[in-house]
Design a protein around this motif. Structure first.
Motif, PDB file in Angstrom:
ATOM      1  N   GLN A   1      36.263  38.671  15.120  1.00 41.24           N
ATOM      2  CA  GLN A   1      36.907  39.118  16.367  1.00 41.24           C
ATOM      3  C   GLN A   1      37.206  38.031  17.395  1.00 41.24           C
ATOM      4  O   GLN A   1      37.695  38.646  18.379  1.00 41.24           O
ATOM      5  CB  GLN A   1      36.246  40.430  16.870  1.00 41.24           C
TER       6      GLN A   1
ATOM      7  N   ASP B   1      33.199  40.882  21.375  1.00 42.03           N
ATOM      8  CA  ASP B   1      33.656  41.192  20.038  1.00 42.03           C
ATOM      9  C   ASP B   1      34.043  42.743  19.950  1.00 42.03           C
ATOM     10  O   ASP B   1      35.008  43.068  19.563  1.00 42.03           O
ATOM     11  CB  ASP B   1      32.467  40.681  18.964  1.00 42.03           C
TER      12      ASP B   1
ATOM     13  N   ARG C   1      37.820  44.223  19.266  1.00 39.53           N
ATOM     14  CA  ARG C   1      38.037  45.200  18.328  1.00 39.53           C
ATOM     15  C   ARG C   1      39.082  46.405  19.047  1.00 39.53           C
ATOM     16  O   ARG C   1      39.921  46.756  18.269  1.00 39.53           O
ATOM     17  CB  ARG C   1      36.838  45.646  17.722  1.00 39.53           C
TER      18      ARG C   1
ATOM     19  N   SER D   1      41.095  47.035  15.809  1.00 40.58           N
ATOM     20  CA  SER D   1      40.508  46.638  14.514  1.00 40.58           C
ATOM     21  C   SER D   1      39.225  47.864  14.311  1.00 40.58           C
ATOM     22  O   SER D   1      38.343  47.655  15.130  1.00 40.58           O
ATOM     23  CB  SER D   1      39.939  45.179  14.544  1.00 40.58           C
TER      24      SER D   1
END
Length: 348
Positions: A47, A108, A112, A117
């Motif tokens: 990420q 991270d 996302r 994600s």
């Protein structure tokens, strides 16, 4: 979720890079089952565009400590004794702010969400690892972030970063032992510094009191030692796993393999390498330093934070990955063991 406005703006500015964001598959790194097969590699962090350069360190034996004839020697550096070290990879440089804050600022997780994600199984494990409470001041103290070494963390924080990175990547990372650190720093030498005894050459290899201009510098700007490691002398001191015990060497048998003094109390614990505010003598390969409660002197919190050493402006860390991953039992009894337990206070 807490994120600074600077980080939020950077995240949205970088959103067009979504096609380049690392996936779980990108966490794979070259594997090796023998020392001969070990190669340098860069550990990506999913990420993000960040990666940590790792350098192979061959196994071997060395004389730990300094001879009585070494200028500036301290009593806790002796007696010299032979130590056997198994092969491992070590961070080419100290962990930087742009690598550290992925964990500390939950970057991270934020990316996302921005890129839509889904979390991988490794992400879900990593998200469950405890992260630090928000810092109560700028822990870089305006000396610079990004490629500068992260500082002012407790040993607990450095260890938790390693735990997070391990589950995030599927590789086992930890802090080096004091013995591993000195072995890697020396890189086969027996002299006061990894480049010899001539202190006039120190400027080529280290940021320290005489040339740092009262602050740390971006990692990797000075010459590396013979094994390719930068800033082992100076820039920032580096956490190891060990409890600091002044007479450790006197009570250790020569020929010991992979020694570790498992921590049983908070202070003192070992940092190595010397920092930007230290004299040349304190940057020698054998110098040992123990952490101190005064490193929290300016911490205004009650109780004081388990994550930050506000007064340790020249303390950071680098990571290692052993060639042979330890068993769960070895982790529990050696590499991951530390006491007393560190917990954030419960807010009612």
């Amino acid at each position: 979720m807490r994120l600074s406005w600077t980080i939020v703006s950077l995240l949205f500015a970088a959103s067009f890079l979504s096609n380049n964001v690392l996936t779980a598959a990108d966490n794979a790194v070259p594997q090796a089952t023998t020392e001969a097969a070990m190669k340098p590699y860069a550990q990506p962090i999913a990420q993000t565009e960040a990666a940590i350069d790792m350098v192979p360190i061959p196994g071997g034996t060395f004389k730990m400590g300094s001879p009585e004839s070494e200028a500036g020697r301290n009593a806790d550096e002796g007696p010299q004794h032979e130590v056997r070290i198994d092969p491992f990879w070590m961070g080419k440089c100290e962990i930087t702010w742009n690598q550290y804050e992925i964990w500390g600022e939950k970057i991270d997780i934020a990316r996302r969400k921005i890129f839509g994600s889904p979390a991988t199984p490794n992400d879900e494990l990593a998200d469950a690892v405890t992260r630090p409470t928000p810092p109560y001041t700028d822990m870089s103290f305006s000396m610079g972030k990004q490629k500068h070494p992260a500082i002012c963390m407790t040993q607990h924080a450095a260890r938790m970063y390693c735990k997070w990175l391990s589950v995030k990547t599927g590789q086992y990372y930890r802090l080096p032992t004091e013995a591993e650190w000195e072995y890697a720093c020396r890189a086969g030498t027996t002299t006061a510094y990894s480049f010899g005894d001539d202190v006039s050459k120190l400027d080529e290899y280290a940021w320290y009191e005489a040339n740092s201009d009262e602050g740390y510098h971006e990692v990797g700007q000075k010459k590396p030692n013979a094994w390719g490691l930068h800033d082992m002398h100076g820039n920032v001191s580096e956490w190891t796993l060990d409890q600091y015990v002044p007479d450790t060497y006197a009570n250790r048998k020569s020929g010991v393999r992979n020694p570790l003094v498992v921590p049983s109390k908070l202070f003192p614990r070992v940092v190595r390498g010397g920092g930007w505010d230290d004299s040349a003598t304190l940057l020698r390969s054998a110098v040992r330093e123990g952490s101190d409660e005064d490193w929290k002197q300016q911490d205004p919190q009650i109780p004081q934070s388990i994550w930050y050493h506000t007064d340790a402006l020249s303390v950071g860390f680098r990571i290692v990955r052993p060639l042979k991953a330890p068993s769960d039992e070895e982790k529990a009894t050696l590499w991951d063991k530390t006491a007393p337990e560190q917990l954030d206070p419960v807010v009612e």
